[in-house]
Design a protein around this motif. Structure first.
Motif, PDB file in Angstrom:
ATOM      1  N   ALA A 145       0.851  -1.195   0.000  1.00 15.68           N
ATOM      2  CA  ALA A 145       0.000   0.000   0.000  1.00 15.68           C
ATOM      3  C   ALA A 145       0.882   1.238   0.000  1.00 15.68           C
ATOM      4  O   ALA A 145       2.013   1.212   0.486  1.00 15.68           O
ATOM      5  CB  ALA A 145      -0.888  -0.010   1.244  1.00 15.68           C
ATOM      6  N   ASP A 146       0.363   2.320  -0.558  1.00 15.03           N
ATOM      7  CA  ASP A 146       1.040   3.614  -0.467  1.00 15.03           C
ATOM      8  C   ASP A 146       0.530   4.325   0.786  1.00 15.03           C
ATOM      9  O   ASP A 146      -0.684   4.570   0.915  1.00 15.03           O
ATOM     10  CB  ASP A 146       0.711   4.480  -1.693  1.00 15.03           C
ATOM     11  CG  ASP A 146       1.385   3.966  -2.965  1.00 15.03           C
ATOM     12  OD1 ASP A 146       2.411   3.261  -2.851  1.00 15.03           O
ATOM     13  OD2 ASP A 146       0.889   4.289  -4.060  1.00 15.03           O
ATOM     14  N   LEU A 147       1.438   4.641   1.696  1.00 13.30           N
ATOM     15  CA  LEU A 147       1.033   5.407   2.879  1.00 13.30           C
ATOM     16  C   LEU A 147       0.504   6.764   2.433  1.00 13.30           C
ATOM     17  O   LEU A 147       0.911   7.281   1.374  1.00 13.30           O
ATOM     18  CB  LEU A 147       2.233   5.596   3.815  1.00 13.30           C
ATOM     19  CG  LEU A 147       2.814   4.293   4.391  1.00 13.30           C
ATOM     20  CD1 LEU A 147       4.112   4.582   5.152  1.00 13.30           C
ATOM     21  CD2 LEU A 147       1.808   3.591   5.308  1.00 13.30           C
ATOM     22  N   ARG A 148      -0.386   7.355   3.236  1.00 15.84           N
ATOM     23  CA  ARG A 148      -0.965   8.651   2.823  1.00 15.84           C
ATOM     24  C   ARG A 148       0.137   9.669   2.484  1.00 15.84           C
ATOM     25  O   ARG A 148       1.128   9.783   3.205  1.00 15.84           O
ATOM     26  CB  ARG A 148      -1.935   9.201   3.865  1.00 15.84           C
ATOM     27  CG  ARG A 148      -1.397   9.328   5.245  1.00 15.84           C
ATOM     28  CD  ARG A 148      -2.376  10.042   6.178  1.00 15.84           C
ATOM     29  NE  ARG A 148      -3.573   9.275   6.469  1.00 15.84           N
ATOM     30  CZ  ARG A 148      -4.822   9.790   6.419  1.00 15.84           C
ATOM     31  NH1 ARG A 148      -5.004  11.060   6.124  1.00 15.84           N
ATOM     32  NH2 ARG A 148      -5.848   9.043   6.725  1.00 15.84           N
ATOM     33  N   GLY A 149      -0.055  10.352   1.353  1.00 12.70           N
ATOM     34  CA  GLY A 149       0.924  11.356   0.913  1.00 12.70           C
ATOM     35  C   GLY A 149       2.026  10.798   0.032  1.00 12.70           C
ATOM     36  O   GLY A 149       2.873  11.549  -0.453  1.00 12.70           O
TER      37      GLY A 149
END
Ligand code: MLT
Length: 266
Positions: A51-55
Protein backbone atom coordinates in the motif's frame (compact mmCIF):
# COMPACT_ATOMS: atom_id res chain seq x y z
CA UNK A 1 -3.77 -0.77 -8.71
CA UNK A 2 -6.83 -0.67 -6.47
CA UNK A 3 -8.03 2.00 -4.08
CA UNK A 4 -9.91 1.89 -0.80
CA UNK A 5 -11.70 4.63 1.06
CA UNK A 6 -9.90 4.66 4.40
CA UNK A 7 -10.59 7.21 7.15
CA UNK A 8 -12.03 9.73 4.67
CA UNK A 9 -9.01 9.39 2.41
CA UNK A 10 -8.04 7.19 -0.51
CA UNK A 11 -5.36 4.55 -0.05
CA UNK A 12 -3.83 3.00 -3.18
CA UNK A 13 -2.84 -0.62 -2.79
CA UNK A 14 -2.24 -3.90 -4.55
CA UNK A 15 -3.18 -7.37 -3.40
CA UNK A 16 -1.57 -10.24 -5.29
CA UNK A 17 -1.40 -13.99 -4.77
CA UNK A 18 -3.27 -16.22 -2.36
CA UNK A 19 -2.35 -17.79 0.96
CA UNK A 20 -1.39 -16.38 4.37
CA UNK A 21 -1.36 -12.61 4.15
CA UNK A 22 1.81 -10.52 4.17
CA UNK A 23 1.68 -6.72 4.42
CA UNK A 24 4.66 -4.79 3.04
CA UNK A 25 5.15 -1.21 4.36
CA UNK A 26 7.42 1.09 2.35
CA UNK A 27 10.04 3.59 3.52
CA UNK A 28 10.59 7.33 3.13
CA UNK A 29 10.19 9.10 0.72
CA UNK A 30 9.20 6.11 -1.37
CA UNK A 31 6.09 4.14 -2.23
CA UNK A 32 4.87 0.56 -2.61
CA UNK A 33 6.89 0.08 -5.83
CA UNK A 34 10.07 -0.34 -3.76
CA UNK A 35 8.77 -3.81 -2.78
CA UNK A 36 8.07 -4.94 -6.34
CA UNK A 37 10.63 -7.78 -6.40
CA UNK A 38 9.57 -9.12 -2.99
CA UNK A 39 5.85 -8.79 -3.79
CA UNK A 40 6.32 -10.80 -7.00
CA UNK A 41 8.41 -13.48 -5.24
CA UNK A 42 6.21 -13.86 -2.16
CA UNK A 43 2.94 -13.81 -4.13
CA UNK A 44 3.80 -17.27 -5.44
CA UNK A 45 2.89 -18.67 -2.02
CA UNK A 46 1.19 -15.83 -0.08
CA UNK A 47 -1.34 -13.08 -0.40
CA UNK A 48 0.83 -9.96 -0.58
CA UNK A 49 -0.57 -6.51 0.15
CA UNK A 50 1.45 -3.42 -0.70
CA UNK A 51 0.00 0.00 0.00
CA UNK A 52 1.04 3.61 -0.47
CA UNK A 53 1.03 5.41 2.88
CA UNK A 54 -0.97 8.65 2.82
CA UNK A 55 0.92 11.36 0.91
CA UNK A 56 3.09 8.86 -1.01
CA UNK A 57 2.77 7.14 -4.37
CA UNK A 58 -0.85 7.22 -5.48
CA UNK A 59 -2.38 7.87 -2.04
CA UNK A 60 -3.34 11.49 -1.39
CA UNK A 61 -2.39 13.20 1.86
CA UNK A 62 -5.87 13.61 3.29
CA UNK A 63 -6.30 15.97 6.21
CA UNK A 64 -4.92 16.16 9.73
CA UNK A 65 -1.56 15.48 11.29
CA UNK A 66 0.33 12.31 10.46
CA UNK A 67 2.03 10.00 12.94
CA UNK A 68 3.50 6.50 12.73
CA UNK A 69 0.44 5.31 14.65
CA UNK A 70 -1.88 6.96 12.15
CA UNK A 71 -0.13 5.31 9.21
CA UNK A 72 -0.52 1.99 11.09
CA UNK A 73 -4.21 2.71 11.71
CA UNK A 74 -4.74 3.30 7.97
CA UNK A 75 -3.19 -0.09 7.22
CA UNK A 76 -5.31 -1.91 9.80
CA UNK A 77 -8.38 -0.27 8.23
CA UNK A 78 -7.14 -1.44 4.82
CA UNK A 79 -6.95 -5.02 6.14
CA UNK A 80 -10.53 -4.59 7.42
CA UNK A 81 -11.56 -3.30 3.99
CA UNK A 82 -9.99 -6.41 2.43
CA UNK A 83 -11.78 -8.57 5.04
CA UNK A 84 -8.48 -9.98 6.25
CA UNK A 85 -9.10 -10.80 9.89
CA UNK A 86 -6.51 -13.54 10.35
CA UNK A 87 -3.14 -12.33 11.71
CA UNK A 88 -0.74 -11.11 9.02
CA UNK A 89 3.03 -11.04 8.65
CA UNK A 90 4.00 -7.37 8.69
CA UNK A 91 7.18 -6.30 6.88
CA UNK A 92 8.36 -2.75 7.45
CA UNK A 93 11.24 -1.18 5.56
CA UNK A 94 12.95 1.71 7.38
CA UNK A 95 10.14 4.23 8.03
CA UNK A 96 7.83 1.26 7.40
CA UNK A 97 9.57 -0.38 10.38
CA UNK A 98 8.82 2.72 12.48
CA UNK A 99 5.17 2.12 11.48
CA UNK A 100 5.40 -1.61 12.29
CA UNK A 101 6.18 -0.93 15.98
CA UNK A 102 2.92 0.96 16.73
CA UNK A 103 1.11 -1.51 14.46
CA UNK A 104 2.20 -4.29 16.81
CA UNK A 105 1.72 -2.22 19.97
CA UNK A 106 -1.88 -1.27 19.19
CA UNK A 107 -2.99 -4.21 17.04
CA UNK A 108 -0.94 -7.17 18.28
CA UNK A 109 -3.83 -9.54 17.61
CA UNK A 110 -3.52 -8.73 13.89
CA UNK A 111 0.19 -9.69 13.74
CA UNK A 112 1.43 -13.20 12.97
CA UNK A 113 5.09 -12.33 12.53
CA UNK A 114 7.26 -9.29 11.85
CA UNK A 115 9.97 -8.62 9.30
CA UNK A 116 12.06 -5.54 10.04
CA UNK A 117 14.08 -4.49 7.02
CA UNK A 118 16.82 -1.83 7.25
CA UNK A 119 15.12 -0.10 10.13
CA UNK A 120 15.76 1.20 13.64
CA UNK A 121 14.03 0.82 17.01
CA UNK A 122 15.61 4.00 18.42
CA UNK A 123 13.80 7.32 18.19
CA UNK A 124 15.56 10.31 16.65
CA UNK A 125 18.06 12.11 18.86
CA UNK A 126 16.92 15.65 19.65
CA UNK A 127 19.49 16.91 17.13
CA UNK A 128 18.14 14.61 14.40
CA UNK A 129 14.57 15.65 15.18
CA UNK A 130 15.46 19.35 14.88
CA UNK A 131 17.18 18.59 11.56
CA UNK A 132 14.10 16.77 10.25
CA UNK A 133 11.81 19.69 11.17
CA UNK A 134 14.15 22.17 9.44
CA UNK A 135 14.24 19.90 6.39
CA UNK A 136 10.43 19.77 6.35
CA UNK A 137 10.29 23.58 6.23
CA UNK A 138 12.92 23.75 3.50
CA UNK A 139 11.07 21.12 1.41
CA UNK A 140 7.92 23.20 1.67
CA UNK A 141 9.65 26.35 0.48
CA UNK A 142 12.15 24.91 -2.04
CA UNK A 143 10.79 21.54 -3.12
CA UNK A 144 12.28 18.09 -2.55
CA UNK A 145 15.23 18.17 -5.01
CA UNK A 146 17.88 19.01 -2.42
CA UNK A 147 16.62 16.30 -0.06
CA UNK A 148 16.69 13.64 -2.77
CA UNK A 149 20.27 14.50 -3.73
CA UNK A 150 21.36 14.56 -0.07
CA UNK A 151 19.71 11.22 0.63
CA UNK A 152 20.87 9.30 -2.44
CA UNK A 153 24.44 8.54 -1.25
CA UNK A 154 23.05 7.34 2.09
CA UNK A 155 20.33 5.19 0.55
CA UNK A 156 22.52 2.98 -1.59
CA UNK A 157 25.96 1.41 -1.26
CA UNK A 158 28.76 3.35 -3.01
CA UNK A 159 29.11 0.55 -5.56
CA UNK A 160 25.41 0.87 -6.42
CA UNK A 161 25.72 4.64 -6.77
CA UNK A 162 28.67 4.32 -9.14
CA UNK A 163 27.76 1.27 -11.18
CA UNK A 164 23.97 0.85 -11.26
CA UNK A 165 22.57 3.99 -12.92
CA UNK A 166 19.21 2.36 -13.74
CA UNK A 167 18.54 1.45 -10.13
CA UNK A 168 19.59 4.95 -9.00
CA UNK A 169 17.31 6.53 -11.64
CA UNK A 170 14.41 4.34 -10.56
CA UNK A 171 14.92 5.33 -6.94
CA UNK A 172 15.20 9.02 -7.84
CA UNK A 173 11.99 8.86 -9.88
CA UNK A 174 10.17 7.22 -6.98
CA UNK A 175 11.33 9.96 -4.60
CA UNK A 176 10.49 12.73 -7.11
CA UNK A 177 6.94 11.41 -7.36
CA UNK A 178 6.36 11.88 -3.62
CA UNK A 179 4.24 14.91 -2.81
CA UNK A 180 5.74 17.82 -0.91
CA UNK A 181 3.01 17.56 1.73
CA UNK A 182 3.62 13.83 2.11
CA UNK A 183 7.35 14.35 2.58
CA UNK A 184 6.98 17.24 5.02
CA UNK A 185 4.36 15.47 7.13
CA UNK A 186 6.40 12.27 7.25
CA UNK A 187 9.50 14.20 8.36
CA UNK A 188 7.53 15.68 11.28
CA UNK A 189 6.04 12.28 12.07
CA UNK A 190 9.47 10.61 12.11
CA UNK A 191 10.87 13.40 14.31
CA UNK A 192 7.98 12.90 16.75
CA UNK A 193 8.00 9.11 16.78
CA UNK A 194 8.36 7.20 20.03
CA UNK A 195 11.39 5.12 20.91
CA UNK A 196 10.49 1.45 20.40
CA UNK A 197 13.47 -0.19 22.12
CA UNK A 198 11.53 -0.96 25.32
CA UNK A 199 8.91 -2.76 23.30
CA UNK A 200 11.34 -5.30 21.86
CA UNK A 201 11.38 -7.72 24.80
CA UNK A 202 7.58 -7.90 24.70
CA UNK A 203 7.22 -8.81 21.04
CA UNK A 204 6.18 -12.44 21.35
CA UNK A 205 5.87 -13.30 17.65
CA UNK A 206 8.74 -14.45 15.40
CA UNK A 207 10.73 -11.50 14.03
CA UNK A 208 13.21 -11.50 11.18
CA UNK A 209 15.69 -8.62 11.04
CA UNK A 210 17.16 -8.00 7.58
CA UNK A 211 19.85 -5.41 6.91
CA UNK A 212 22.11 -4.49 4.00
CA UNK A 213 25.77 -4.88 4.97
CA UNK A 214 26.53 -1.27 3.93
CA UNK A 215 23.37 0.34 5.35
CA UNK A 216 24.40 3.88 6.37
CA UNK A 217 20.96 4.87 7.76
CA UNK A 218 20.02 1.82 9.85
CA UNK A 219 23.41 0.17 10.36
CA UNK A 220 23.96 -3.59 10.90
CA UNK A 221 25.21 -3.15 14.48
CA UNK A 222 21.87 -1.59 15.49
CA UNK A 223 19.98 -4.32 13.63
CA UNK A 224 21.96 -6.95 15.55
CA UNK A 225 21.09 -5.24 18.84
CA UNK A 226 17.39 -5.37 17.90
CA UNK A 227 17.65 -9.07 17.06
CA UNK A 228 19.38 -9.81 20.40
CA UNK A 229 16.74 -7.93 22.41
CA UNK A 230 13.86 -9.84 20.85
CA UNK A 231 12.62 -13.10 22.40
CA UNK A 232 12.27 -14.66 18.93
CA UNK A 233 14.60 -12.62 16.72
CA UNK A 234 16.52 -13.91 13.69
CA UNK A 235 19.17 -11.81 11.98
CA UNK A 236 20.05 -11.75 8.29
CA UNK A 237 22.89 -9.64 6.85
CA UNK A 238 22.45 -8.98 3.12
CA UNK A 239 25.65 -8.75 1.04
CA UNK A 240 26.15 -6.24 -1.80
CA UNK A 241 23.56 -3.82 -0.47
CA UNK A 242 23.22 -0.56 1.41
CA UNK A 243 20.02 0.78 2.97
CA UNK A 244 17.93 -0.09 -0.10
CA UNK A 245 18.63 -3.82 0.28
CA UNK A 246 15.21 -4.83 -1.13
CA UNK A 247 16.12 -3.10 -4.41
CA UNK A 248 19.92 -3.55 -4.38
CA UNK A 249 19.90 -7.27 -3.64
CA UNK A 250 16.27 -8.24 -4.22
CA UNK A 251 16.86 -11.98 -4.52
CA UNK A 252 18.67 -12.26 -1.18
CA UNK A 253 15.99 -10.21 0.59
CA UNK A 254 13.13 -12.16 -1.02
CA UNK A 255 14.80 -15.48 -0.14
CA UNK A 256 15.26 -14.47 3.51
CA UNK A 257 11.63 -13.34 3.71
CA UNK A 258 10.41 -16.57 2.07
CA UNK A 259 12.46 -18.66 4.48
CA UNK A 260 10.99 -16.79 7.48
CA UNK A 261 7.44 -17.16 6.18
CA UNK A 262 7.89 -20.85 5.44
CA UNK A 263 8.92 -21.56 9.05
CA UNK A 264 5.63 -20.08 10.31
CA UNK A 265 3.54 -22.82 8.82
CA UNK A 266 5.69 -25.64 10.35
C1 MLT B 1 13.62 5.52 5.16
O1 MLT B 1 14.31 4.89 4.35
O2 MLT B 1 12.44 5.22 5.38
C2 MLT B 1 14.23 6.71 5.87
O3 MLT B 1 15.52 6.91 5.42
C3 MLT B 1 14.21 6.52 7.35
C4 MLT B 1 14.80 7.66 8.11
O4 MLT B 1 15.10 8.72 7.54
O5 MLT B 1 14.96 7.53 9.34
Amino acid sequence: MATANIHNNTIAYESQGTGSPVLLIHGFPLNRQMWQAQADALAKSHRVITADLRGFGESPMGTGEVSMQRYAGDLVALLDHLKIDEPVSVAGFSMGGYVTFPFWKHHANRVRSILLVDTRAKADSSEQAVGRRETAEKVQSEGSGFLIEAMMPKLVASDTLQNRPRLVAELRAMMESSSIAGIAEALHAMANRADSQNMLTQIDVPVLIIVGEADAIAPPNEAEEIAKALPHGEYCLVPNAGHMAPMENPDAVSAAMQEHLSTLSL
